[in-house]
Design a protein around this motif. Structure first.
Motif, PDB file in Angstrom:
ATOM      1  N   TRP A   1       0.839  -1.284  -0.080  1.00 26.15           N
ATOM      2  CA  TRP A   1       0.031   0.167   0.022  1.00 26.15           C
ATOM      3  C   TRP A   1       0.858   1.212   0.006  1.00 26.15           C
ATOM      4  CZ3 TRP A   1      -1.138   3.522   4.276  1.00 26.15           C
ATOM      5  CH2 TRP A   1      -2.241   4.232   4.148  1.00 26.15           C
ATOM      6  N   VAL A   2       0.443   2.163  -0.792  1.00 20.25           N
ATOM      7  CA  VAL A   2       1.189   3.532  -0.949  1.00 20.25           C
ATOM      8  C   VAL A   2       0.572   4.846  -0.531  1.00 20.25           C
ATOM      9  CG1 VAL A   2       2.953   2.478  -2.642  1.00 20.25           C
ATOM     10  CG2 VAL A   2       0.766   3.477  -3.471  1.00 20.25           C
ATOM     11  N   GLY A   3      -0.721   4.657   0.238  1.00 17.02           N
ATOM     12  CA  GLY A   3      -1.459   5.496   0.239  1.00 17.02           C
ATOM     13  C   GLY A   3      -0.847   6.452   1.332  1.00 17.02           C
ATOM     14  N   ARG A   4      -1.464   7.782   1.620  1.00 17.24           N
ATOM     15  CA  ARG A   4      -1.090   8.640   2.943  1.00 17.24           C
ATOM     16  C   ARG A   4      -1.339   7.726   4.215  1.00 17.24           C
ATOM     17  NH1 ARG A   4      -3.885  14.215   2.233  1.00 17.24           N
ATOM     18  NH2 ARG A   4      -3.056  14.258   4.527  1.00 17.24           N
ATOM     19  N   LYS A   5      -0.142   8.073   4.938  1.00 20.39           N
ATOM     20  CA  LYS A   5      -0.073   7.244   6.380  1.00 20.39           C
ATOM     21  C   LYS A   5      -1.385   7.716   7.345  1.00 20.39           C
ATOM     22  CE  LYS A   5       2.981   8.076   9.520  1.00 20.39           C
ATOM     23  NZ  LYS A   5       4.146   8.198  10.060  1.00 20.39           N
ATOM     24  N   ASP A   6      -1.788   8.963   7.152  1.00 22.80           N
ATOM     25  CA  ASP A   6      -2.958   9.462   8.045  1.00 22.80           C
ATOM     26  C   ASP A   6      -4.171   9.044   7.284  1.00 22.80           C
ATOM     27  OD1 ASP A   6      -2.589  11.172   5.766  1.00 22.80           O
ATOM     28  OD2 ASP A   6      -3.021  12.763   6.733  1.00 22.80           O
ATOM     29  N   LYS A   7      -4.112   8.338   6.358  1.00 23.43           N
ATOM     30  CA  LYS A   7      -5.494   7.889   5.722  1.00 23.43           C
ATOM     31  C   LYS A   7      -5.513   6.511   5.881  1.00 23.43           C
ATOM     32  CE  LYS A   7      -6.730  11.995   4.160  1.00 23.43           C
ATOM     33  NZ  LYS A   7      -7.703  12.806   4.628  1.00 23.43           N
ATOM     34  N   TRP A   8      -4.974   5.590   6.395  1.00 24.18           N
ATOM     35  CA  TRP A   8      -4.837   4.427   6.598  1.00 24.18           C
ATOM     36  C   TRP A   8      -6.102   3.589   7.084  1.00 24.18           C
ATOM     37  CZ3 TRP A   8      -6.122   1.203  10.560  1.00 24.18           C
ATOM     38  CH2 TRP A   8      -6.176   1.838  11.987  1.00 24.18           C
ATOM     39  N   ASP A   9      -6.763   4.526   7.860  1.00 24.51           N
ATOM     40  CA  ASP A   9      -8.106   4.052   8.674  1.00 24.51           C
ATOM     41  C   ASP A   9      -9.251   4.039   7.390  1.00 24.51           C
ATOM     42  OD1 ASP A   9      -8.170   6.738   8.736  1.00 24.51           O
ATOM     43  OD2 ASP A   9      -8.893   6.789  10.738  1.00 24.51           O
ATOM     44  N   GLU A  10      -8.971   4.940   6.301  1.00 19.64           N
ATOM     45  CA  GLU A  10     -10.192   5.061   5.504  1.00 19.64           C
ATOM     46  C   GLU A  10      -9.970   3.790   4.504  1.00 19.64           C
ATOM     47  OE1 GLU A  10      -9.650   8.614   3.152  1.00 19.64           O
ATOM     48  OE2 GLU A  10      -9.809   9.649   5.026  1.00 19.64           O
ATOM     49  N   VAL A  11      -9.141   2.817   4.503  1.00 19.57           N
ATOM     50  CA  VAL A  11      -9.139   1.559   3.865  1.00 19.57           C
ATOM     51  C   VAL A  11      -9.774   0.574   4.441  1.00 19.57           C
ATOM     52  CG1 VAL A  11      -7.652  -0.162   2.804  1.00 19.57           C
ATOM     53  CG2 VAL A  11      -6.941   2.195   2.866  1.00 19.57           C
ATOM     54  N   GLN A  12     -10.806  -0.241   3.883  1.00 22.05           N
ATOM     55  CA  GLN A  12     -11.377  -1.427   4.414  1.00 22.05           C
ATOM     56  C   GLN A  12     -10.558  -2.570   4.571  1.00 22.05           C
ATOM     57  OE1 GLN A  12     -14.546  -0.757   5.826  1.00 22.05           O
ATOM     58  NE2 GLN A  12     -14.302  -2.875   6.747  1.00 22.05           N
ATOM     59  N   LEU A  13     -10.111  -2.744   5.956  1.00 27.74           N
ATOM     60  CA  LEU A  13      -9.127  -4.030   6.258  1.00 27.74           C
ATOM     61  C   LEU A  13     -10.086  -4.994   6.642  1.00 27.74           C
ATOM     62  CD1 LEU A  13      -6.285  -2.451   8.260  1.00 27.74           C
ATOM     63  CD2 LEU A  13      -6.529  -2.835   5.571  1.00 27.74           C
ATOM     64  N   SER A  14      -9.612  -6.321   6.175  1.00 29.33           N
ATOM     65  CA  SER A  14     -10.176  -7.462   6.292  1.00 29.33           C
ATOM     66  C   SER A  14      -9.089  -8.189   7.301  1.00 29.33           C
ATOM     67  CB  SER A  14     -10.661  -8.565   5.351  1.00 29.33           C
ATOM     68  OG  SER A  14     -11.007  -9.833   5.819  1.00 29.33           O
ATOM     69  N   VAL A  15      -9.293  -8.442   8.868  1.00 34.61           N
ATOM     70  CA  VAL A  15      -8.145  -8.605   9.630  1.00 34.61           C
ATOM     71  C   VAL A  15      -8.697 -10.003  10.348  1.00 34.61           C
ATOM     72  CG1 VAL A  15      -6.956  -8.020  11.780  1.00 34.61           C
ATOM     73  CG2 VAL A  15      -7.707  -6.324  10.135  1.00 34.61           C
ATOM     74  N   VAL A  16      -7.625 -11.112  10.076  1.00 38.67           N
ATOM     75  CA  VAL A  16      -7.585 -12.298  11.058  1.00 38.67           C
ATOM     76  C   VAL A  16      -6.626 -12.301  11.929  1.00 38.67           C
ATOM     77  CG1 VAL A  16      -7.214 -15.120  10.820  1.00 38.67           C
ATOM     78  CG2 VAL A  16      -8.612 -13.565   9.080  1.00 38.67           C
ATOM     79  N   ARG A  17      -7.074 -12.725  13.147  1.00 33.75           N
ATOM     80  CA  ARG A  17      -6.145 -12.388  14.117  1.00 33.75           C
ATOM     81  C   ARG A  17      -5.672 -13.955  14.405  1.00 33.75           C
ATOM     82  NH1 ARG A  17      -9.836 -10.320  19.438  1.00 33.75           N
ATOM     83  NH2 ARG A  17     -10.658 -12.278  19.891  1.00 33.75           N
ATOM     84  N   TYR A  18      -4.598 -14.192  15.049  1.00 29.80           N
ATOM     85  CA  TYR A  18      -4.293 -15.828  15.478  1.00 29.80           C
ATOM     86  C   TYR A  18      -2.956 -15.680  16.585  1.00 29.80           C
ATOM     87  CZ  TYR A  18      -0.160 -14.814  12.222  1.00 29.80           C
ATOM     88  OH  TYR A  18       0.854 -14.074  11.559  1.00 29.80           O
ATOM     89  N   GLN A  19      -2.624 -16.804  17.033  1.00 29.46           N
ATOM     90  CA  GLN A  19      -1.718 -16.737  18.116  1.00 29.46           C
ATOM     91  C   GLN A  19      -0.891 -17.733  17.697  1.00 29.46           C
ATOM     92  OE1 GLN A  19      -3.255 -16.977  22.103  1.00 29.46           O
ATOM     93  NE2 GLN A  19      -5.419 -16.326  21.480  1.00 29.46           N
ATOM     94  N   GLY A  20       0.357 -17.831  18.472  1.00 24.61           N
ATOM     95  CA  GLY A  20       1.377 -18.723  18.061  1.00 24.61           C
ATOM     96  C   GLY A  20       2.557 -18.444  18.957  1.00 24.61           C
ATOM     97  N   LYS A  21       3.110 -19.572  19.584  1.00 24.44           N
ATOM     98  CA  LYS A  21       4.380 -19.606  20.295  1.00 24.44           C
ATOM     99  C   LYS A  21       5.456 -20.053  19.717  1.00 24.44           C
ATOM    100  CE  LYS A  21       1.975 -18.110  24.027  1.00 24.44           C
ATOM    101  NZ  LYS A  21       2.227 -16.594  24.504  1.00 24.44           N
ATOM    102  N   LYS A  22       6.572 -19.046  19.769  1.00 25.10           N
ATOM    103  CA  LYS A  22       7.907 -19.540  19.052  1.00 25.10           C
ATOM    104  C   LYS A  22       9.030 -20.367  19.885  1.00 25.10           C
ATOM    105  CE  LYS A  22      10.635 -15.413  18.742  1.00 25.10           C
ATOM    106  NZ  LYS A  22      11.436 -14.401  17.860  1.00 25.10           N
ATOM    107  N   GLU A  23       9.740 -20.918  19.344  1.00 23.15           N
ATOM    108  CA  GLU A  23      10.964 -21.541  19.898  1.00 23.15           C
ATOM    109  C   GLU A  23      12.010 -21.266  19.334  1.00 23.15           C
ATOM    110  OE1 GLU A  23      13.052 -21.930  22.855  1.00 23.15           O
ATOM    111  OE2 GLU A  23      11.198 -22.863  23.519  1.00 23.15           O
ATOM    112  N   SER A  24      13.199 -20.697  19.617  1.00 24.82           N
ATOM    113  CA  SER A  24      14.521 -20.502  18.959  1.00 24.82           C
ATOM    114  C   SER A  24      15.673 -21.274  19.622  1.00 24.82           C
ATOM    115  CB  SER A  24      14.650 -18.971  19.151  1.00 24.82           C
ATOM    116  OG  SER A  24      14.845 -18.499  20.186  1.00 24.82           O
ATOM    117  N   LEU A  25      16.543 -21.156  18.770  1.00 24.48           N
ATOM    118  CA  LEU A  25      17.949 -22.116  19.097  1.00 24.48           C
ATOM    119  C   LEU A  25      18.881 -21.520  18.352  1.00 24.48           C
ATOM    120  CD1 LEU A  25      18.502 -24.614  20.780  1.00 24.48           C
ATOM    121  CD2 LEU A  25      18.529 -25.777  18.536  1.00 24.48           C
ATOM    122  N   GLY A  26      20.003 -21.470  18.698  1.00 21.31           N
ATOM    123  CA  GLY A  26      21.247 -20.974  17.926  1.00 21.31           C
ATOM    124  C   GLY A  26      22.140 -22.304  17.474  1.00 21.31           C
ATOM    125  N   TYR A  27      23.006 -21.813  16.686  1.00 24.23           N
ATOM    126  CA  TYR A  27      23.813 -22.867  15.934  1.00 24.23           C
ATOM    127  C   TYR A  27      24.690 -23.506  16.757  1.00 24.23           C
ATOM    128  CZ  TYR A  27      27.100 -24.994  12.739  1.00 24.23           C
ATOM    129  OH  TYR A  27      28.027 -25.966  11.972  1.00 24.23           O
TER     130      TYR A  27
END
Length: 283
Positions: free
Chosen positions: A242-268
């Motif tokens: 999206w390249v619109g004006r930042k202060d106009k973001w809320d004029e765009v109709q967004l479809s939002v799916v929220r989700y959860q997730g737990k991550k694990e990390s490990l070094g080499y």
């Protein structure tokens, strides 16, 4: 919840690919990691203070932390419910990422580990001097994957096919950290603000000037970046193209799916220590 074994398996898949050898299966990694912890515990008991690791840290000091991570991850996983442009369910999706209950009683019968889930694999470069993290590749899918096949596939896809970066080379392995995020609890948000920082990842889609856009951020991204909810949404829209004006973001109709997730990390370093033990014992 993602586990240490999942992270080891991703490193194993990439290391084997770059070394042109056959990788271990996820089941073999689970079995080998358990044997490795038992063996290292025995070695630490036999030597006063424990054996030194490559970085000078006593192995006996590192093992309790690794064991707690392993046990907590395994316990949590049993209770878990199991992009630059267009996104659809099951699409390979680039994401941005920086990075439980107690273990079962000895005579309790643990449930088997999670076998399939939507997932993301993230590779980060860790600075040896400052310990900072820099994204090196991150791709995943919202379609549930068999973890044996899905983790190995996306470990390679995110390492070698993320178009934002050049493919990871073998010489880079010592500087890498891998993070695995297993995704759960997908819900349609009531509106663009119907989600919680630090809890939910976001998957958005919208139309702008006749084109459809979409992108996702994993649950940890906004908190790691120190963003507000509005800043997160604007950044995610920018990521989608999206390249619109930042202060106009809320004029765009967004479809939002929220989700959860737990991550694990490990070094080499932890992967290499385990891998050397595997080769040394013929496991």
């Amino acid at each position: 919840m993602a586990t240490v074994e999942h992270c080891l398996y991703c490193f194993e898949a990439l290391d084997a690919h770059l070394d042109d050898r056959k990788p271990m299966t996820l089941a073999e990694v689970y079995k080998s990691w358990a044997e490795y912890l038992r063996s290292a515990d025995a070695d630490a008991d036999a030597e006063e203070g424990g054996a030194d690791t490559a970085d000078g840290t006593k192995l006996s000091k590192r093992l309790p932390a690794l064991r707690r991570i392993t046990e907590a991850s395994a316990s949590s996983s049993t209770s878990s419910s199991a992009s630059n442009s267009t996104l659809s369910l099951g699409a390979d999706t680039p994401a941005t990422s920086a990075a439980s209950s107690s273990a079962a009683l000895p005579d309790a019968d643990p449930e088997p580990p999670l076998t399939e889930s939507p997932l993301f694999v993230t590779w980060n470069t860790v600075s040896a001097r400052h310990g900072g993290h820099a994204l090196r590749g991150c791709i995943g899918t919202f379609e549930a994957q068999d973890l044996d096949e899905g983790l190995s596939s996306y470990a390679l896809i995110s390492a070698l096919q993320d178009t934002r970066f050049r493919p990871i080379a073998a010489r880079e392995l010592p500087s890498l950290e891998v993070a695995v995020t297993l995704l759960t609890d997908f819900e349609d948000a009531a509106d663009a603000m119907d989600w919680d920082l630090g809890t939910h990842g976001l998957r958005i889609s919208f139309h702008y000037h006749g084109k459809r856009y979409g992108a996702t951020y994993l649950p940890d991204v906004a908190v790691e970046q120190g963003w507000t909810k509005e800043e997160t949404l604007v950044s995610l829209m920018r990521k989608a193209g999206w390249v619109g004006r930042k202060d106009k973001w809320d004029e765009v109709q967004l479809s939002v799916v929220r989700y959860q997730g737990k991550k694990e990390s490990l070094g080499y370093e932890d992967f290499k220590r385990w891998r050397d033990w595997v080769e040394g014992t013929g496991k």
